[in-house]
Design a protein around this motif. Sequence first.
Motif, short mmCIF file in Angstrom:
data_model
loop_
_atom_site.label_atom_id
_atom_site.label_comp_id
_atom_site.label_asym_id
_atom_site.label_seq_id
_atom_site.Cartn_x
_atom_site.Cartn_y
_atom_site.Cartn_z
N GLY A 144 43.51 -2.20 7.05
CA GLY A 144 43.56 -1.80 8.45
C GLY A 144 44.56 -2.61 9.25
O GLY A 144 45.33 -2.05 10.04
N ALA A 174 48.06 -1.60 8.41
CA ALA A 174 48.41 -0.33 9.04
C ALA A 174 48.85 -0.55 10.49
O ALA A 174 49.82 0.08 10.96
CB ALA A 174 47.22 0.63 9.00
N THR A 175 48.18 -1.45 11.19
CA THR A 175 48.56 -1.72 12.58
C THR A 175 49.91 -2.43 12.65
O THR A 175 50.68 -2.21 13.60
CB THR A 175 47.50 -2.57 13.29
N VAL A 213 45.34 3.47 6.70
CA VAL A 213 44.18 3.71 7.57
C VAL A 213 43.09 4.47 6.83
O VAL A 213 41.89 4.13 6.92
CB VAL A 213 44.61 4.49 8.83
N LEU A 259 39.34 3.02 6.22
CA LEU A 259 38.14 3.71 6.70
C LEU A 259 37.26 4.16 5.54
O LEU A 259 36.02 4.11 5.63
CB LEU A 259 38.54 4.92 7.55
N LEU A 310 40.81 -1.19 15.01
CA LEU A 310 41.96 -0.29 14.92
C LEU A 310 42.32 0.29 16.28
O LEU A 310 43.51 0.39 16.63
CB LEU A 310 41.65 0.83 13.93
#
Length: 279
Positions: free
Chosen positions: A48, A51-52, A93, A97, A115
Amino acid sequence: MTACWRLIRPHQWLKNLMIFFPAFLSGSIVQPGVAQRGVLPMIAFCLGSSATYVFNDLLDAPRDRNHPRKSRRPIASGMVRPRSAVIFALLLVVGALGIALLVPGIFPVLLVSYLLISVCYSLKLKDVAIVDIFCIAAGFILRLEAGGGTLGVTISEWLFLTVFLLSVFLSTGKRLCEQRGLGEGAGFHRKSLDGYPPGFLDIAMAMTGAAVLVTYTMYSLSKAYLIYTVPLCTFGLFRYALRVKAGEGGDPTEALLKDFPLFVTGLLWVIMVASGIYR
């Protein structure tokens, strides 16, 4: 492959060890199955957070191309195409998840909250002075709460305050280092820096650093074996502040990995705490 590896910033995964802190400090991490329960949350936060980072680099690419150091980032330098980066971020992501749904309890909610805050930070909040620092601090708090909830450890008030204030201290130091290093062009690369008047970040860093020592000392008083680590933590705070004021870099993770005195301080802290709890 090398560009993608740089894009996800694996060295920043060190922050996600915060998930294990509640169990480590409570002495329960050696109990059967406790550490294992933290593996999936750790992986989910790694995916996560990466991804950010990709999403943030996509938005910052135009400005990063004019930055003396960030211009070498994969997207800004053209090593990774924007479309490929978008697909890569979405896959990260989905993976995060998917793993989060395998973890019982409130963990999926905490990860989604992280997120959402990170996306809002990248889109707008990073340009708002003070709010940008609190967004970064929120990431550490969510990791801490995720560790406590997943591993079945109650987060004490003093530990919560210590982690919160420490994250604000480190984030303030990072902003101060950026402001000093970029000079008059700081606002072009990061708009929030224009919102900090000269001297404000110095004062904020001193205030939060002092507050960290107070809250950590109060936390250590509840666990007698920790009181002897207070001088060590004081040295660590001073060393980080020295790095920032000397312009050697304010990124906490890079400072810990590249600054030998800070690395030794962190290692000694782990050894001293472990010896006090698990001897």
